[in-house]
Write an enzyme that holds these catalytic residues in place. Structure first.
Site, mmCIF file in Angstrom:
data_model
loop_
_atom_site.group_PDB
_atom_site.id
_atom_site.type_symbol
_atom_site.label_atom_id
_atom_site.label_comp_id
_atom_site.label_asym_id
_atom_site.label_seq_id
_atom_site.Cartn_x
_atom_site.Cartn_y
_atom_site.Cartn_z
ATOM 1 C CD GLN A 494 -2.857 -0.993 2.522
ATOM 2 O OE1 GLN A 494 -2.373 -0.735 3.459
ATOM 3 N NE2 GLN A 494 -4.188 -1.647 2.304
ATOM 4 C CD GLN A 495 4.879 1.926 3.876
ATOM 5 O OE1 GLN A 495 5.882 2.111 3.566
ATOM 6 N NE2 GLN A 495 4.395 1.094 5.087
ATOM 7 C CB CYS A 496 4.780 0.475 -3.735
ATOM 8 S SG CYS A 496 6.114 -0.101 -2.582
ATOM 9 C CB THR A 497 3.166 5.150 -6.427
ATOM 10 O OG1 THR A 497 3.323 6.145 -5.527
ATOM 11 C CG2 THR A 497 2.613 5.728 -7.533
ATOM 12 C CB VAL A 498 0.514 0.184 -7.652
ATOM 13 C CG1 VAL A 498 0.092 -0.878 -8.757
ATOM 14 C CG2 VAL A 498 1.256 -0.263 -6.520
#
Length: 635
Positions: A494-498
């Site tokens: 959830q912390q990574c920009t996907v």
């Protein structure tokens, strides 16, 4: 001897003055856009047209008033500005006499024709004559009578009769000892056409005014007597010659390759500028490229968006780019972030900002690129007493960066990280371009730049009106809650920009293009925003030669749809409202620390808390006779 004929940049100035002791020469530059056009030019026709111009000036008498018309030239050129290859071919048109010119006596040196005292008197009279002229005269007459000399303009030949010893003078560029230079030939045609019937022999004085060992010397000047055929009866322009031979003594153009002698960095800068200037030359004469290249850009975030924005700014010729990031290059970055390579990831990874700046300099050495590792303090991320000094330093560094740049790009990962630079930029009235990515959506927007004039009452909105640039909202103006810690309790995924890989390129390109459009508008950051995208609004009359300037660009890749919404600034905005800016100016870091540490502080300050409470109070619960519950919202 150095080159006697020089075409420099001042030759193209309309009112340029001829330098001292230099002779004016009118010429025609014919520049071609391709090497094929250069080769296909009809050189014979160009020469004949130039020769006819000289002949017409002689016949009409125009050349008597302006003798420099006898020394016309042509210059045929092709310049490959990408390779710095130059092809050029000079032509000095010369009219040919119908029969040969015969030499009666001479040539002899002037020192052998006249005594030293006579040469001195001639030189004095010559200097007095040239000093009286607006520009140096390449053609003149010399009258020798009773041991003295009179120098006069060619047009005054009629004032002197055959009892005088008359010499037709020409400033002679030739360095060959016994042969006059090329300019004499057209002068002879002029003499033949106007005075052949009055002259049995024509005396010529070839003035060679040189400097030798620091002192003036005219001893190489020639005196000769010739017979010329009569040309007044000619009904058409005589034959004309004049194309110059090249260094190999062939009738062909000359070629110069300057690329090997130029600084590669300057070559790169010139090549970048050339591509941009072609847009102005061919399509948009009013395009202000200097304003674009002189804009100092601050990129907050050196990740996927930051790398692509920086590359696009280079393409527009921006020379000053500063990147800010606190991360390091990881193994997943190079495939998506275009300024990094695998070597940047090893040994723990290089700092992103510095690595990106180094990459920009490798791409274009002429760019002033800087990378700064910096953590941006954020609301919802509390600042303990032990970290106050470090955070104060970070805030000052960020403030100094905002102050020293003209345009700020917000390209950060989290919502709260955009708050402090938004506030600082609003307080300093800077242009701000904000871009954010979702999985299959992206946003590109500009922040409103507050005007210095008093706040005016907003005009009513319609689908056809624009919102003035000083009334536009910022990234936080559509929010009714203050920014907080968006990373709390989030898992790694959830912390990574996907996001879909391609949309970062699209968003970055639109962000840069939006900035360039703003820079082309006379109101700059205060340019009005149009959301209609009507064709009539694409006219240059609306202020920008590149078209309309939207407030926001939102794209939905699942539908391949793009819309241009616009909104006004929110008077309770937690980042750009008048209340927040005023509090920041008054309390500085004290205000910022409360915003970082107290989750409800910004909402209390701006009136959002009160608005929330008023909304709750307006919800009235009512009960009917059968005790069914209805909810009524009172407006």
């Amino acid at each position: 001897m150095p080159c006697r004929m020089n075409v420099e940049f001042t030759a193209f100035e309309k009112d340029a003055k001829t330098p001292h002791k230099c002779l004016p020469m009118p010429g025609m530059l014919h520049n071609t856009n391709t090497i094929d056009k250069f080769k296909e030019c009809d050189k014979k026709d160009m020469l004949n047209q130039a020769g006819k111009g000289i002949w017409d000036a002689i016949v009409s008498g125009e050349a008597l008033e302006s003798p420099e018309l006898l020394s016309r030239f042509l210059l045929l050129t092709f310049a490959d500005l990408k390779k710095y290859h130059y092809y050029y071919w000079f032509c000095f048109p010369c009219l040919c006499t119908p029969t040969d010119v015969t030499l009666n006596s001479g040539p002899i040196k002037i020192k052998d024709k006249f005594t030293a005292d006579q040469v001195g008197m001639f030189l004095q009279a010559y200097d007095e004559f040239q000093g009286q002229q607006e520009t140096y005269q390449g053609y003149f007459i010399t009258v020798y009578s009773q041991g003295g000399f009179v120098i006069d303009n060619v047009k005054n030949m009629i004032l002197y009769n055959n009892t005088h010893e008359i010499y037709f003078g020409v400033c002679d560029p030739s360095t060959i000892e016994d042969y006059p230079g090329w300019p004499l030939r057209n002068f002879l045609v002029l003499i033949s056409h106007h005075w052949k019937g009055d002259l049995k022999n024509v005396n010529i004085l070839c003035m060679r005014d040189r400097t030798r060992d620091g002192s003036r010397d005219i001893s190489h000047s020639l005196v000769l007597s010739i017979s010329i055929p009569e040309m007044k009866s000619l009904n058409e322009c005589p034959k004309c010659v004049g194309w110059e031979k090249n260094e190999k003594q062939k009738l062909a153009p000359r070629f110069v390759n300057l690329s090997a002698t130029m600084d590669p960095t300057r070559l790169a800068a010139s090549a970048v500028d050339l591509n941009l200037k072609l847009m102005r030359w061919r399509l948009l004469p009013e395009l202000n490229l200097d304003r674009v290249s002189g804009t100092r850009c601050l990129l907050l975030g050196a990740g996927t968006l930051g790398c692509n924005v920086a590359r696009c700014l280079l393409g527009w010729g921006v020379r000053s780019i500063t990147l800010v990031d606190n991360g390091k290059v990881s193994y997943s970055n190079p495939v998506r972030q275009t300024l990094f390579v695998f070597e940047d990831c090893v040994k723990g990874g290089k700092p992103k900002a510095e690595a990106a700046a180094e990459a920009l300099k490798k791409i274009f050495p002429g760019v002033d690129a800087k990378g700064i590792s910096l953590s941006i303090p954020m609301p919802g991320h509390a600042v303990p007493d032990s970290a106050i000094e470090i955070v104060q330093k970070d805030v000052k560094t960020l403030q100094d960066l905002v102050n020293s740049h003209d345009a700020i790009f917000l390209l950060l990962d989290t919502r709260e990280s955009r708050w402090l630079p938004t506030l600082m930029a609003a307080e300093k009235k800077k242009i701000v371009i904000c871009s954010a990515l979702g999985f299959d959506t992206y946003l590109v927007m500009r922040h409103g730049v507050k005007s210095d004039v008093e706040e005016r009452e907003p005009a009513p909105l319609s689908s056809y009106t624009s919102i003035p640039g000083d009334q536009l909202g910022c990234y936080f103006c559509n929010d009714v809650v203050a920014p907080g810690n968006s990373l709390r309790d989030r898992t790694l995924d959830q912390q990574c920009t996907v996001s879909r890989p391609g949309i970062s390129y699209m968003a970055a390109a639109l962000a840069v293009e939006l900035l360039v459009s703003i820079l082309q508008h006379p109101q700059l950051g205060e340019a009005p925003a149009d959301s209609s995208a009507n064709d009539e609004h694409l006219n240059k009359e609306f202020g920008c030669s590149l078209g309309l300037i939207p407030h926001q660009i939102r794209c939905f890749m699942s539908r391949f749809q793009q819309i241009l919404p616009a909104c006004r600034a929110f008077d309770k905005c937690t980042a750009c409202s008048k209340t927040v800016i005023q509090q920041y100016r008054e309390d500085g870091f004290t205000f910022l620390r409360r915003a970082f540490n107290e989750p409800s502080y910004l909402e209390d300050l701006t009136g959002l808390t009160q608005m929330h409470q008023e909304t709750l109070d307006a919800e009235v619960w009512g009960f009917s006779d059968d005790e069914e519950c209805n909810i009524m919202e009172l407006s």
